[in-house]
Each structure stands twice: as structure tokens, then as C-alpha cells.
Design an enzyme around this catalytic site. Structure first.
Site, short mmCIF file in Angstrom:
data_model
loop_
_atom_site.label_atom_id
_atom_site.label_comp_id
_atom_site.label_asym_id
_atom_site.label_seq_id
_atom_site.Cartn_x
_atom_site.Cartn_y
_atom_site.Cartn_z
N CYS A 34 0.84 -1.20 0.00
CA CYS A 34 0.00 0.00 0.00
C CYS A 34 0.88 1.26 0.00
O CYS A 34 2.09 1.17 0.19
CB CYS A 34 -0.91 -0.01 1.22
SG CYS A 34 -0.02 0.13 2.79
N CYS B 11 3.12 1.50 2.98
CA CYS B 11 4.22 0.55 2.89
C CYS B 11 5.31 1.08 1.96
O CYS B 11 6.50 0.98 2.27
CB CYS B 11 3.72 -0.81 2.37
SG CYS B 11 2.56 -1.64 3.46
#
Length: 73
Positions: free
Chosen positions: A6, A9
Site C-alpha cells: 500500500c 508501505c
């Protein structure tokens, strides 16, 4: 690095790479995306950061200075 990939991340991975470069340490940066593998670390939130087998951060984007302290001890 633990997480599905994501935006949080990706930002965490970017910060981690910058911290490694600035600290001048030799590090292998990997990214675990499989939910079962992530759970195996006991990390039930992402992004999560593991350094030398120890979970250092879960569910937040760490600050670069914080990451550097993990790297140089």
C-alpha cells in the site's frame, strides 16, 4: 518490511532505503507481502518493519532518524 504494498508501505520502504544510505550500513531490504508470513512475525498491522529478526514498528510510518537508530544500534 512487512505489508501488502500500500502507499504507507511504499513510503516506509522509501524512508528505510534513505536511512540505510545515510547511515552507511550494509543492509538487505526485503518486502514480505503474504498475510500469513506477516502474521508469522506477530505483526497484525502494516506497514511493519523488522530489523535483524526483531519487529521494530507496526502500523505506522517510522521517522528516518528512528530507523537509523535501529540500524546502528
Amino acid at each position: 518490511m512487512l505489508g501488502p504494498g500500500c502507499p504507507k508501505c511504499q513510503q516506509t520502504e522509501k524512508i528505510f532505503k534513505e536511512a540505510v544510505a545515510e547511515a552507511g550500513v550494509d543492509a538487505v531490504i526485503g518486502h514480505v507481502t503474504d498475510a500469513m508470513d506477516i502474521a508469522g512475525y506477530g505483526a497484525f498491522g502494516t506497514p511493519a518493519v523488522v530489523v535483524d529478526g526483531e519487529v521494530k514498528s507496526v502500523g505506522k510510518i517510522p521517522k528516518k532518524e528512528e530507523v537509523k537508530t535501529w540500524l546502528v544500534g
